[in-house]
Scaffold this motif. Sequence first.
Motif, PDB file in Angstrom:
ATOM      1  N   GLY A  31       0.764  -1.406  -0.271  1.00 50.31           N
ATOM      2  CA  GLY A  31      -0.083   0.064   0.584  1.00 50.31           C
ATOM      3  C   GLY A  31       0.532   0.819  -0.040  1.00 50.31           C
ATOM      4  N   LEU A  32       1.760   1.183   0.610  1.00 50.88           N
ATOM      5  CA  LEU A  32       2.376   2.103   0.424  1.00 50.88           C
ATOM      6  C   LEU A  32       3.526   2.938  -0.219  1.00 50.88           C
ATOM      7  N   LEU A  33       3.716   2.093  -1.267  1.00 43.85           N
ATOM      8  CA  LEU A  33       4.005   1.454  -2.661  1.00 43.85           C
ATOM      9  C   LEU A  33       3.677   2.503  -3.348  1.00 43.85           C
ATOM     10  N   ARG A  34       2.334   1.957  -3.377  1.00 41.53           N
ATOM     11  CA  ARG A  34       0.957   2.346  -4.442  1.00 41.53           C
ATOM     12  C   ARG A  34       0.136   4.168  -3.831  1.00 41.53           C
ATOM     13  N   LEU A  35       1.033   4.119  -2.477  1.00 43.10           N
ATOM     14  CA  LEU A  35       0.888   5.761  -2.284  1.00 43.10           C
ATOM     15  C   LEU A  35      -0.750   5.641  -1.388  1.00 43.10           C
ATOM     16  N   MET A  36      -1.106   4.747  -0.504  1.00 41.44           N
ATOM     17  CA  MET A  36      -2.869   4.821  -0.995  1.00 41.44           C
ATOM     18  C   MET A  36      -2.919   5.063   0.864  1.00 41.44           C
ATOM     19  N   PRO A  37      -3.851   5.990   1.084  1.00 42.71           N
ATOM     20  CA  PRO A  37      -3.867   6.880   2.546  1.00 42.71           C
ATOM     21  C   PRO A  37      -3.765   5.787   3.456  1.00 42.71           C
ATOM     22  N   TRP A  38      -4.537   4.384   3.254  1.00 42.81           N
ATOM     23  CA  TRP A  38      -4.983   4.238   4.843  1.00 42.81           C
ATOM     24  C   TRP A  38      -3.368   2.829   4.504  1.00 42.81           C
ATOM     25  N   ALA A  39      -2.366   2.929   4.148  1.00 44.96           N
ATOM     26  CA  ALA A  39      -0.770   2.519   3.687  1.00 44.96           C
ATOM     27  C   ALA A  39      -0.484   3.461   5.119  1.00 44.96           C
ATOM     28  N   ARG A  40      -0.443   4.292   4.853  1.00 51.72           N
ATOM     29  CA  ARG A  40       0.471   5.320   6.082  1.00 51.72           C
ATOM     30  C   ARG A  40       0.036   5.569   7.196  1.00 51.72           C
ATOM     31  N   TRP A  41      -1.684   5.337   7.665  1.00 48.58           N
ATOM     32  CA  TRP A  41      -2.245   5.398   8.345  1.00 48.58           C
ATOM     33  C   TRP A  41      -1.550   4.410   9.791  1.00 48.58           C
ATOM     34  N   LEU A  42      -1.555   2.812   8.889  1.00 43.07           N
ATOM     35  CA  LEU A  42      -1.824   1.726   8.620  1.00 43.07           C
ATOM     36  C   LEU A  42       0.016   1.604   9.284  1.00 43.07           C
ATOM     37  N   ALA A  43       0.984   2.229   9.183  1.00 41.59           N
ATOM     38  CA  ALA A  43       2.485   1.901   9.295  1.00 41.59           C
ATOM     39  C   ALA A  43       2.631   3.433  10.411  1.00 41.59           C
ATOM     40  N   LEU A  44       1.907   4.136  10.694  1.00 37.41           N
ATOM     41  CA  LEU A  44       2.040   5.355  11.088  1.00 37.41           C
ATOM     42  C   LEU A  44       0.931   3.946  13.379  1.00 37.41           C
ATOM     43  N   PHE A  45       0.288   3.526  12.712  1.00 39.87           N
ATOM     44  CA  PHE A  45      -0.046   2.765  13.653  1.00 39.87           C
ATOM     45  C   PHE A  45       1.156   1.475  14.398  1.00 39.87           C
ATOM     46  N   LEU A  46       1.654   0.550  13.440  1.00 42.51           N
ATOM     47  CA  LEU A  46       2.084  -0.174  13.581  1.00 42.51           C
ATOM     48  C   LEU A  46       3.190   0.650  14.017  1.00 42.51           C
TER      49      LEU A  46
END
Length: 124
Positions: A54-69
């Motif tokens: 998701g980060l590689l595809r610049l998906m907003p949810w992936a940024r939030w999930l990365a922050l949560f992790l």
Amino acid sequence: PIMKRSLGVLFVGMVFIFIGAMFFVSGFSSISIEHAMTPGEVSLGIVHAVTGLGLLRLMPWARWLALFLAVVAVSISLYVLYMSMVERLIPPPMAECLIVLVSGILVLWYFLRPSVKTQFTRGR
């Protein structure tokens, strides 16, 4: 206009995919009577790999999930470091905890930067 992915996002995305793969490799390499791959390990591997993609595809949810992790990683590292001092674990897991702690803090710092945040806006 299409937003270009920065090298930092590319690097962190690849690291998340690598971590996800390592959960599977370590889980499958240590399958034995004493240790079977737990559903938690499978889940963590999947979540990290999906977050990286998701980060590689610049998906907003992936940024939030990365922050949560990252928040979870920092919290667990601080807890383990504290408990290792209280319980006097021998040997204390200092190196592993410090690597996870510093990595988590760096992910938080990087993904909270405005220039990185704009890469994940839907109006790309």
